[in-house]
Design an enzyme around this catalytic site. Structure first.
Site, short mmCIF file in Angstrom:
data_model
loop_
_atom_site.label_atom_id
_atom_site.label_comp_id
_atom_site.label_asym_id
_atom_site.label_seq_id
_atom_site.Cartn_x
_atom_site.Cartn_y
_atom_site.Cartn_z
N ASP A 101 9.77 -6.23 -1.69
CA ASP A 101 11.09 -6.83 -1.55
C ASP A 101 12.14 -5.88 -2.13
OD1 ASP A 101 13.17 -8.60 -1.27
OD2 ASP A 101 12.48 -10.02 -2.79
N TYR A 160 5.31 -14.51 -5.38
CA TYR A 160 6.29 -15.36 -4.72
C TYR A 160 5.69 -16.69 -4.27
CZ TYR A 160 9.75 -11.58 -4.51
OH TYR A 160 10.65 -10.60 -4.83
N LYS A 192 1.06 -1.39 -9.84
CA LYS A 192 1.35 -1.30 -11.27
C LYS A 192 0.02 -1.51 -11.99
CE LYS A 192 4.33 -1.11 -14.73
NZ LYS A 192 5.02 0.14 -15.09
N ASP A 246 7.33 1.78 -10.82
CA ASP A 246 8.53 2.29 -11.51
C ASP A 246 8.82 3.73 -11.08
OD1 ASP A 246 6.09 2.71 -12.74
OD2 ASP A 246 6.86 2.67 -14.78
N ASP A 263 14.62 -2.86 0.08
CA ASP A 263 16.09 -2.90 0.01
C ASP A 263 16.64 -1.59 -0.54
OD1 ASP A 263 16.42 -5.36 1.12
OD2 ASP A 263 17.53 -6.23 -0.56
#
Ligand code: NAD
Length: 350
Positions: free
Chosen positions: A241, A135, A185, A217, A245
């Site tokens: 992020d 980001y 990952k 994943d 959520d």
């Protein structure tokens, strides 16, 4: 012990007022001072994060925030938008660790879209790194290369950035059920191989915490398949992020979700995960529990007062068990109350 209170916009003033009543009822000799942030600050000063607020926020040990934003300010120039105030204060205070619990009280199990037995009693905490990762990575952009548009971003973490968020997560796990799952990952991304390596290096400092690892994943799948297997999860900015959520929606009730953002010294900004809900602002019907639970997080993480934090959380559980519900979590057979009455019920339960 100084708390800066920033009610903000929309339902912000209504919900923070109830959290302030709860903090004051604990009689812990906090000094509370209010300031403006967001649209309310733009109206008064032209600046969504005015100097007076900056000064107060920097001096305080913790900040309690309602929410900012609303249609009234949507067409202002970008630097005057309420969200600029929020991003401004987060950056100014160096808040790099975002803590979001997802708790589903058994009484609210029907609010989730998942089967009650999968989510009832859920209690997980997601620790997300907030200031690094893809980001913020440079270089980034969209350019013309070889006759076509080319978009690119850069994922990176230094080991010190990973270590400091790792420490927050291990410490948080220590205050809970002592299980930490680090999400990466590493099979594809070198940055997250380093992430895993640093987490493994940190583990010996926390022998009482069980560290496990999961690929992102799989973590996304496990969160909807069997979320109760998790205690604390820690991950980078982008994965966090998305996963935070996802985890919050397991509970189905946005008015119940607190959050904390911490700096290296456990100074924190505490706020509900929801927005300023302009559609119900000023009506006295907003759910103040996410903000009250954010105040409980403040007691735990900044003021290290586990007993007071647990007292507030137990009071919230009690009012739910007593059947009090604001409109957002109302079900037939329960007692519908407004913002202030919900605050009254929590105070009585305290
Ligand atoms: P929202 O979270 O404000 O509202 C979404 C829905 O949930 C609305 O129907 C609202 O009435 C309901 N809701 C939210 N909180 C509630 C509560 N405590 N009790 C009862 N019902 C509640 O999201 P939105 O509508 O997308 O955004 C509204 C404004 O809030 C926008 O200006 C947005 O930019 C801002 N926002 C601010 C923050 C923040 O301050 N951290 C976060 C998200 C959105």
């Amino acid at each position: 012990m100084k708390i800066c209170v920033l009610p903000g916009d929309g339902i912000g003033p209504e919900i923070t007022a109830e959290a302030v009543r709860v903090i004051e009822a604990l009689d812990l000799k906090f000094e509370l001072e209010e300031a403006l942030l967001g649209g309310a600050a733009v109206d008064a000063t032209g600046d969504p994060y005015p100097d007076a607020t900056r000064k107060l926020a920097r001096e305080a040990d913790a900040v309690l925030l309602g929410a900012v934003g609303g249609p009234k300010w949507d067409n202002l120039p970008r630097e005057q938008r309420p969200e600029r105030g929020l991003l401004g204060i987060r950056k100014d205070l160096g808040l790099f660790a975002n803590l979001r619990p997802a708790i589903l009280y058994p009484e609210l199990a029907n609010a989730s879209t998942l089967k009650p037995d999968v989510v009832s009693g859920l209690d997980i905490l997601i620790v997300r790194e907030l200031t690094g990762d893809i980001y913020f990575g440079q270089p980034r952009g969209i350019e013309n290369r070889d006759g076509e548009r080319y978009g690119f971003n850069t994922m990176h973490y230094t080991e010190s950035e990973i270590r400091r968020i790792g420490r927050v997560a291990f410490e948080a796990a220590r205050k809970r059920n002592k299980r930490l799952c680090s999400v990466d990952k590493m099979n594809v991304l070198e940055t997250t191989q380093l992430w895993r390596d640093v987490m493994i290096e940190l583990a010996p400092e926390y022998p009482d915490v069980e560290l496990t690892h999961m690929l992102v994943d799989n973590a996304a799948m496990q969160l909807v398949r069997a979320p109760k297997q998790f205690d604390v999860m820690v991950t980078g900015n982008m994965f966090g992020d998305i996963l935070s959520d996802e985890a919050s929606m397991l509970t189905g009730s946005i008015g119940m979700l607190p959050s904390a953002s911490l700096d290296a010294n456990n100074k924190g900004l505490y706020e509900p995960s929801h927005g300023s809900a302009p559609d119900i602002a000023g009506k006295g019907v907003a759910n103040p529990l996410a903000t009250i639970l954010s105040a409980a997080m403040m007691l735990r993480y900044t003021f290290n007062n586990e007993a007071a934090a647990a007292r507030v959380e137990t009071a919230v559980k009690k009012v739910l068990a007593q059947g009090y519900r604001t409109g957002d979590i109302y079900e037939p057979g329960t007692t519908k109350v407004g913002t202030k009455q919900m605050g009254d019920a929590v105070l009585a339960a305290l």
